[in-house]
Scaffold this motif. Structure first.
Motif, mmCIF file in Angstrom:
data_model
loop_
_atom_site.group_PDB
_atom_site.id
_atom_site.type_symbol
_atom_site.label_atom_id
_atom_site.label_comp_id
_atom_site.label_asym_id
_atom_site.label_seq_id
_atom_site.Cartn_x
_atom_site.Cartn_y
_atom_site.Cartn_z
ATOM 1 N N LEU A 42 -59.970 26.157 32.613
ATOM 2 C CA LEU A 42 -60.891 25.365 32.482
ATOM 3 C C LEU A 42 -60.279 23.931 33.119
ATOM 4 O O LEU A 42 -58.965 23.422 32.505
ATOM 5 N N LYS A 43 -60.994 23.173 34.435
ATOM 6 C CA LYS A 43 -60.181 22.397 35.031
ATOM 7 C C LYS A 43 -60.824 20.568 34.122
ATOM 8 O O LYS A 43 -61.811 21.426 34.850
ATOM 9 N N ALA A 44 -60.005 19.953 34.134
ATOM 10 C CA ALA A 44 -60.769 19.055 33.767
ATOM 11 C C ALA A 44 -60.319 17.899 33.675
ATOM 12 O O ALA A 44 -58.967 17.432 34.401
ATOM 13 N N THR A 45 -61.059 16.616 33.833
ATOM 14 C CA THR A 45 -60.923 14.956 34.228
ATOM 15 C C THR A 45 -60.489 14.115 33.031
ATOM 16 O O THR A 45 -62.200 13.922 32.399
ATOM 17 N N VAL A 46 -59.748 13.586 32.340
ATOM 18 C CA VAL A 46 -60.298 12.374 31.747
ATOM 19 C C VAL A 46 -60.033 10.450 32.159
ATOM 20 O O VAL A 46 -58.950 10.812 33.008
ATOM 21 N N ILE A 47 -61.040 9.796 32.185
ATOM 22 C CA ILE A 47 -61.195 8.893 32.373
ATOM 23 C C ILE A 47 -60.641 8.189 31.813
ATOM 24 O O ILE A 47 -61.311 7.697 30.257
ATOM 25 N N ILE A 105 -55.917 12.329 34.382
ATOM 26 C CA ILE A 105 -56.030 11.474 34.078
ATOM 27 C C ILE A 105 -55.749 9.861 34.897
ATOM 28 O O ILE A 105 -55.780 10.135 36.210
ATOM 29 N N LEU A 106 -57.459 10.107 35.315
ATOM 30 C CA LEU A 106 -57.999 9.404 36.070
ATOM 31 C C LEU A 106 -58.310 7.181 35.616
ATOM 32 O O LEU A 106 -58.458 7.689 34.536
ATOM 33 N N ASN A 107 -56.905 6.271 35.874
ATOM 34 C CA ASN A 107 -57.602 5.850 34.598
ATOM 35 C C ASN A 107 -57.506 3.792 35.345
ATOM 36 O O ASN A 107 -56.897 3.664 36.603
ATOM 37 N N ARG A 108 -58.243 3.214 35.738
ATOM 38 C CA ARG A 108 -57.938 1.780 35.990
ATOM 39 C C ARG A 108 -56.631 1.299 36.387
ATOM 40 O O ARG A 108 -56.254 0.976 37.718
ATOM 41 N N THR A 109 -56.000 1.065 35.375
ATOM 42 C CA THR A 109 -54.203 0.142 35.367
ATOM 43 C C THR A 109 -53.540 1.774 35.928
ATOM 44 O O THR A 109 -53.212 2.539 35.281
ATOM 45 N N ARG A 165 -50.904 2.970 33.287
ATOM 46 C CA ARG A 165 -51.032 3.897 32.168
ATOM 47 C C ARG A 165 -51.300 4.899 32.022
ATOM 48 O O ARG A 165 -51.400 6.174 31.895
ATOM 49 N N ALA A 166 -52.305 5.492 33.272
ATOM 50 C CA ALA A 166 -52.804 6.928 33.251
ATOM 51 C C ALA A 166 -51.709 7.604 33.783
ATOM 52 O O ALA A 166 -50.831 8.859 33.046
ATOM 53 N N GLU A 167 -50.161 7.040 34.176
ATOM 54 C CA GLU A 167 -49.178 7.514 34.735
ATOM 55 C C GLU A 167 -48.097 8.040 33.081
ATOM 56 O O GLU A 167 -47.745 9.009 33.670
ATOM 57 N N SER A 168 -47.985 6.381 31.955
ATOM 58 C CA SER A 168 -47.340 7.050 31.677
ATOM 59 C C SER A 168 -47.767 8.247 30.675
ATOM 60 O O SER A 168 -47.510 8.489 29.833
ATOM 61 N N LEU A 169 -48.967 7.624 30.364
ATOM 62 C CA LEU A 169 -49.947 9.176 29.554
ATOM 63 C C LEU A 169 -49.528 10.536 30.188
ATOM 64 O O LEU A 169 -49.426 11.307 29.490
ATOM 65 N N ALA A 170 -49.962 10.089 31.516
ATOM 66 C CA ALA A 170 -49.754 11.918 32.611
ATOM 67 C C ALA A 170 -48.383 11.841 31.993
ATOM 68 O O ALA A 170 -47.652 13.455 31.882
ATOM 69 N N ARG A 171 -47.347 11.329 32.013
ATOM 70 C CA ARG A 171 -46.046 11.774 31.661
ATOM 71 C C ARG A 171 -45.727 12.629 30.033
ATOM 72 O O ARG A 171 -44.823 13.697 29.849
ATOM 73 N N ARG A 172 -46.308 11.646 29.210
ATOM 74 C CA ARG A 172 -46.055 12.345 28.148
ATOM 75 C C ARG A 172 -46.484 13.983 27.858
ATOM 76 O O ARG A 172 -46.049 14.620 26.989
ATOM 77 N N PHE A 173 -47.594 14.382 28.850
ATOM 78 C CA PHE A 173 -48.317 15.155 28.699
ATOM 79 C C PHE A 173 -47.826 16.275 29.475
ATOM 80 O O PHE A 173 -48.640 17.943 29.720
ATOM 81 N N GLY A 174 -47.631 16.381 31.029
ATOM 82 C CA GLY A 174 -47.376 16.770 31.731
ATOM 83 C C GLY A 174 -48.445 16.812 32.631
ATOM 84 O O GLY A 174 -48.844 17.463 32.825
ATOM 85 N N CYS A 175 -49.022 16.372 33.318
ATOM 86 C CA CYS A 175 -50.721 15.712 33.527
ATOM 87 C C CYS A 175 -50.519 15.463 35.096
ATOM 88 O O CYS A 175 -49.899 14.061 35.509
ATOM 89 N N PRO A 176 -51.945 15.474 35.479
ATOM 90 C CA PRO A 176 -51.791 15.023 37.144
ATOM 91 C C PRO A 176 -52.471 14.023 37.285
ATOM 92 O O PRO A 176 -53.095 13.355 36.056
ATOM 93 N N SER A 208 -63.093 19.411 38.339
ATOM 94 C CA SER A 208 -64.413 18.944 37.384
ATOM 95 C C SER A 208 -65.328 19.842 36.751
ATOM 96 O O SER A 208 -66.431 19.854 36.594
ATOM 97 N N ASP A 209 -65.270 21.213 36.005
ATOM 98 C CA ASP A 209 -65.340 21.490 34.851
ATOM 99 C C ASP A 209 -65.798 20.862 33.717
ATOM 100 O O ASP A 209 -67.022 21.051 33.630
ATOM 101 N N LEU A 210 -64.736 19.664 33.419
ATOM 102 C CA LEU A 210 -65.610 19.009 31.999
ATOM 103 C C LEU A 210 -64.543 18.114 33.069
ATOM 104 O O LEU A 210 -63.724 17.833 33.048
ATOM 105 N N ILE A 211 -65.549 16.577 32.514
ATOM 106 C CA ILE A 211 -65.434 15.323 32.597
ATOM 107 C C ILE A 211 -65.203 14.871 31.670
ATOM 108 O O ILE A 211 -66.374 14.642 31.017
ATOM 109 N N VAL A 212 -64.424 14.243 30.777
ATOM 110 C CA VAL A 212 -63.996 13.280 29.685
ATOM 111 C C VAL A 212 -64.493 11.528 29.798
ATOM 112 O O VAL A 212 -63.592 11.369 30.783
#
Ligand code: NAP
Length: 505
Positions: free
Chosen positions: A357-362, A384-388, A391-402, A418-422
């Motif tokens: 599944l291709k997912a986005t977390v806002i 992972i998309l975030n206003r700041t 913070r998106a980068e720091s979370l993404a690095r922890r889990f190896g996400c874009p 966009s299969d799943l958008i959280v």
């Protein structure tokens, strides 16, 4: 009479409307307080007949502006009203600390009424409060009362310490405002002679609950010295639905416990307060999910990877921290997949065979950490998309996400994920309902859209998704499943599933 009475403060402009209010709540209350300062001046001539029309003990009060009331007449008129009330069948007359009038006091006692001697302070918990309360009573039959408004958790802690130290058997101690809520609900456990409440149409003092909330939600009448205390800590906390969920469970299962919304802005003081009250378990919400971790004595091993804690359980060694958001988030998602509602789209690892599944977390806050951790456990590396962006980068690095900021690059990337958008930001949550975290995103109708915000039930973001034909999961689904897991940790009992829809009404 119970150990602690529930007293309805009457805030109507007429005696008739006050009698109607009494009839409405009669089964829930033990006594009433007539607030003469709320009455129209033309009603004041009839106050003597009021107690005869009530089948409950009545307190008579004329509150001045500086004490949080509305009386604007002359001082001699106030004393006259108090004196008239004393001879008219009122059981209690409330007199402020600074009204020293021996003749009036003698008159009140001679007529068989008792004096409530009161202190009000809307600016905080005064430093010398305990001493002032001790000096309040001029007669053993008087009941000392202090209604003060804690400005922060440290002041609330001081108020609770005063509760514990005061040896006076009959006393009324009240914390006003949102911080003081626990003193109103726990009055029977803390030893306050009464707790005030008022009609939701017009509260008599800041932070008053109404009789329905106190009796039906918090079960005030069953609170006693052995009632176990649980709660949810956060800031803001007023919007939380968790008290409805947990208290309903205790009620159905007959557990002697109460669950409170606890506004916390200072964890250090709060944990001292929690020790004094022997609070057994806590749900944790924003913005405290990360900061509570440094206060833990023990923790679930997953907490290190998630970096957010939403559940605290008191153990002999101190607080044990865990996270029920992860499973709480996955349960509705899995249910949807098991219900074959996702058959026309790719499914991920744990959800079934097929491409990932291709997912986005806002979002990249506490809730997003749990969501990304949960998806990661299922083999999904969400965008992972975030206003700041940092913070998106720091979370993404922890889990190896874009990752990306919520900008042109983010909008372009989401098309691929966009299969799943959280939606896991607080955007769209009451009292700022109407906000949209991704206003320029046009739903295709094929996305499964999950919004963690649960108040309102359908956020603007979810509404847009639904209108475009998307399948949606509202945040209440996650709230319910994470709360049920907490309930088990707190009480050792399964949540009564059969009645789960009731608390949402
Ligand atoms: P948090 O740690 O404070 O994080 C807030 C997130 O929202 C951050 O990503 C923040 O972005 C973003 N944000 C806040 N205001 C924004 C704005 N005006 N525009 C764009 N982004 C904004 O909060 P949290 O604990 O993660 O909770 C987030 C939401 O999830 C809350 O509404 C909470 O009630 C809900 N929640 C629901 C459940 C459930 O069971 N349904 C469970 C947990 C949480 P920045 O990093 O740029 O500040």
């Amino acid at each position: 009479m119970p150990e602690s009475r529930l007293c309805l403060s009457l805030t109507g402009k007429t005696l008739r409307s006050n009698l109607d209010c009494i009839s409405k709540y009669r089964k829930k209350i033990d006594m009433v307080e007539l607030r003469a300062d709320f009455l129209k001046p033309s009603e004041l001539g009839s106050i003597q007949r009021f107690p005869g029309k009530c089948d409950l003990p009545v307190i008579f009060t004329v509150r001045l502006h500086r004490d949080g009331g509305y009386f604007s007449g002359k001082e001699k008129d106030r004393r006259k009203l108090l004196s008239e009330a004393a001879g008219s069948g009122y059981s209690y007359i409330d007199i402020e600390e600074d009204l020293v009038d021996r003749e009036l006091e003698h008159h009140i006692r001679k007529n068989g009424a008792r004096i409530i001697r009161s202190i009000h302070d809307f600016s905080g918990v005064p430093g010398n409060l305990a001493g002032r309360i001790r000096n309040l009573s001029h007669n053993p039959a008087d009941i000392p009362k202090a209604a003060v408004m804690p400005q922060n958790t440290l002041e609330l802690l001081r108020l609770i310490e005063i509760f514990q130290d005061l040896e006076t058997s009959q006393k009324i101690l009240i914390g006003m405002g949102e911080l003081g809520l626990l003193t109103r609900v726990l009055a029977p456990k803390l030893g306050s002679w009464l707790s005030y409440c008022s009609s939701p149409e017009k509260e008599a003092a800041p932070g008053h609950l109404d009789p329905d909330q106190l009796i039906d939600l918090y079960r005030f009448k069953s609170i006693d010295a052995s009632t176990q205390i649980f709660g949810v800590i956060g800031n803001p906390i007023r919007h939380s639905l968790s008290p409805q969920i947990h208290n309903y469970g205790y009620k159905v299962l007959g557990i002697n416990a109460v669950y409170l919304p606890l506004l916390v802005e200072d964890l250090e003081s709060f944990f001292r307060l929690a020790d004094i009250l022997r609070i057994k378990g806590l749900s944790v919400t924003l913005p405290l999910k990360e900061s509570v971790i440094s206060h833990l004595a023990e923790q679930d091993e997953r907490l290190g990877s998630i970096g957010a804690c939403n559940t605290l359980v008191r153990k002999a060694s101190g607080w044990y921290g865990t996270n029920t958001d992860v499973d709480g988030f996955l349960k509705p998602l899995k249910t949807m997949c098991l219900n074959k509602e996702l058959t026309d789209r790719p499914q991920a690892g744990e959800f079934g065979p097929g491409p990932r599944l291709k997912a986005t977390v806002i979002g990249a806050g506490g809730a997003a950490r749990s969501v990304v951790y949960a998806l990661n456990q299922c083999g999904i590396k969400p965008l992972i998309l975030n206003r700041t962006t940092e913070r998106a980068e720091s979370l993404a690095r922890r889990f190896g996400c874009p990752y990306s900021g919520i900008d042109a690059q983010g909008y372009a990337l989401i098309e691929e994920y966009s299969d799943l958008i959280v939606q896991s930001t607080s955007v769209g949550m009451e009292p700022q309902a109407g906000g949209d975290p991704l206003p320029d995103y046009r739903f295709k109708g094929t996305e499964l859209v999950y919004d963690l915000v649960y108040k309102p039930h359908l956020t603007r973001f979810l509404q847009r998704a639904q209108d475009a034909g998307c399948r949606i999961i509202p945040g209440l689904e996650m709230l319910k499943s994470q709360a049920e897991a907490q309930f088990k940790l707190f009480t050792g009992r399964e949540y009564p599933i059969y009645s789960v829809s009731r608390y949402n009404n």
